[in-house]
Design an enzyme around this catalytic site. Structure first.
Site, short mmCIF file in Angstrom:
data_model
loop_
_atom_site.label_atom_id
_atom_site.label_comp_id
_atom_site.label_asym_id
_atom_site.label_seq_id
_atom_site.Cartn_x
_atom_site.Cartn_y
_atom_site.Cartn_z
N PRO A 162 0.69 -1.29 -0.08
CA PRO A 162 -0.07 -0.04 -0.02
C PRO A 162 0.77 1.34 -0.20
O PRO A 162 1.84 1.31 0.49
CB PRO A 162 -0.88 -0.17 1.38
CG PRO A 162 -0.12 -1.11 2.20
CD PRO A 162 0.51 -2.02 1.21
N ASN A 163 0.18 2.42 -0.75
CA ASN A 163 0.79 3.70 -0.83
C ASN A 163 2.20 3.59 -1.76
O ASN A 163 2.51 4.71 -2.03
CB ASN A 163 1.21 4.12 0.40
CG ASN A 163 -0.16 4.35 1.41
OD1 ASN A 163 -1.13 5.07 0.95
ND2 ASN A 163 -0.17 3.73 2.53
N ARG A 195 4.89 10.69 -2.65
CA ARG A 195 4.58 10.75 -1.00
C ARG A 195 6.14 10.95 -0.27
O ARG A 195 7.08 10.12 -0.41
CB ARG A 195 4.34 9.38 -1.06
CG ARG A 195 4.07 8.74 0.28
CD ARG A 195 4.08 6.98 0.44
NE ARG A 195 3.99 6.64 1.71
CZ ARG A 195 4.20 5.32 2.08
NH1 ARG A 195 4.85 4.48 1.26
NH2 ARG A 195 4.19 4.96 3.31
N TYR A 223 11.25 8.90 1.04
CA TYR A 223 11.34 7.82 0.11
C TYR A 223 11.67 8.06 -1.14
O TYR A 223 11.91 7.05 -1.90
CB TYR A 223 9.60 7.28 -0.15
CG TYR A 223 8.95 6.74 1.09
CD1 TYR A 223 9.56 5.49 1.54
CD2 TYR A 223 7.95 7.37 1.95
CE1 TYR A 223 8.97 4.88 2.81
CE2 TYR A 223 7.41 6.93 3.07
CZ TYR A 223 7.78 5.49 3.44
OH TYR A 223 7.39 5.02 4.73
N ASN A 243 8.21 -5.75 -1.23
CA ASN A 243 8.26 -4.61 -0.05
C ASN A 243 6.79 -4.40 0.07
O ASN A 243 5.82 -3.89 -0.53
CB ASN A 243 8.44 -3.18 -0.77
CG ASN A 243 8.42 -2.16 -0.05
OD1 ASN A 243 8.02 -2.27 1.17
ND2 ASN A 243 8.96 -1.07 -0.49
N ALA A 272 3.31 -1.11 4.47
CA ALA A 272 2.87 -0.87 6.03
C ALA A 272 2.31 -2.44 6.35
O ALA A 272 2.19 -2.52 7.60
CB ALA A 272 1.70 -0.08 6.04
N GLU A 283 12.69 -9.92 1.29
CA GLU A 283 11.99 -8.63 2.04
C GLU A 283 12.70 -7.36 1.66
O GLU A 283 13.95 -7.29 1.88
CB GLU A 283 11.91 -8.77 3.31
CG GLU A 283 10.85 -7.79 4.02
CD GLU A 283 10.96 -7.69 5.48
OE1 GLU A 283 11.32 -8.98 5.99
OE2 GLU A 283 10.47 -6.83 6.42
N HIS A 285 12.70 -3.13 1.73
CA HIS A 285 12.45 -1.56 1.94
C HIS A 285 13.04 -0.61 1.66
O HIS A 285 14.51 -0.84 1.61
CB HIS A 285 12.33 -1.66 3.44
CG HIS A 285 11.34 -2.63 4.16
ND1 HIS A 285 10.05 -2.44 4.18
CD2 HIS A 285 11.84 -3.63 4.83
CE1 HIS A 285 9.46 -3.61 4.76
NE2 HIS A 285 10.59 -4.46 5.16
N ARG A 309 13.36 3.91 12.26
CA ARG A 309 12.39 4.91 12.26
C ARG A 309 11.36 4.54 13.57
O ARG A 309 11.81 4.03 14.47
CB ARG A 309 11.47 4.58 11.04
CG ARG A 309 12.21 4.79 9.69
CD ARG A 309 11.50 4.56 8.55
NE ARG A 309 10.38 5.69 8.32
CZ ARG A 309 9.63 5.30 7.22
NH1 ARG A 309 9.50 4.30 6.65
NH2 ARG A 309 8.47 6.32 7.48
#
Ligand code: DQA
Length: 164
Positions: free
Chosen positions: A11-12, A19, A24, A75, A78, A99, A101, A108
């Site tokens: 998502p996003n 964004r 990012y 990725n 969330a 995985e 990111h 964070r």
């Protein structure tokens, strides 16, 4: 037939480039895909890159990859920190899973420090921004080659040196 790698985005990530670019970066998902397609050619892979804002759709795509792909780069955005459904789908795959990111979640907020997906992943690439996608593909090339030892390796364009 060239091995296919599923590259899934949660998502996003459709908003990459606009964004929170200070977090990012400025590359869009389309920019990233363009570079990844070029890198895939050097490895002799076909890339199937997808993005969804819906957990169930990501689960369905993982199930599809289970029988059609040689590996999954994901990725989960969330959903990394919340989704047992995505974890379970990945655990049902007998494939190398990476995985990925853009940011380093461990630098964070605390809620980003926990990843469900990690339990199914061979490894994690995080904190290298958009370039992490290419790093993940390079890592995947090694995992796929190791999984099929007899198969010829793709040419990477580097010249062999002659012995002196
Ligand atoms: C992310 C990190 C997640 O915590 C976040 O929810 C994202 C993107 C990353 O690529 O850095 O949406 O997966």
């Amino acid at each position: 037939m060239k091995p296919k790698i599923m590259v899934l985005n949660g998502p996003n990530l459709n908003l990459l480039g606009v964004r929170q670019p200070h977090i990012y970066g400025h590359d869009t998902l389309a920019d990233i895909e363009r570079r990844l397609q070029a890198r895939a050619r050097t490895h002799g892979f076909v890339i199937d890159m997808r993005q969804s804002n819906h957990e169930g759709e990501l689960v369905t795509w993982i199930q599809e990859a289970r029988t059609t792909c040689a590996g999954i780069i994901i990725n989960p955005a969330a959903y990394t920190h919340t989704s047992v459904a995505i974890l379970d789908a990945l655990l049902a795959c007998d494939l190398p899973i990476i995985e990925l990111h853009l940011t380093n979640p461990h630098k964070r907020e605390e809620f980003r420090h926990r990843s469900f997906v990690t339990l199914a992943a061979k490894g994690v690439i995080a904190g290298f921004g958009a370039g992490g996608y290419e790093l993940a593909l390079d890592a995947m090339a090694k995992l796929v080659a190791d999984a099929s030892p007899g198969a010829p390796r793709a040419k990477t364009g580097t010249k062999k040196r002659r012995a002196p």
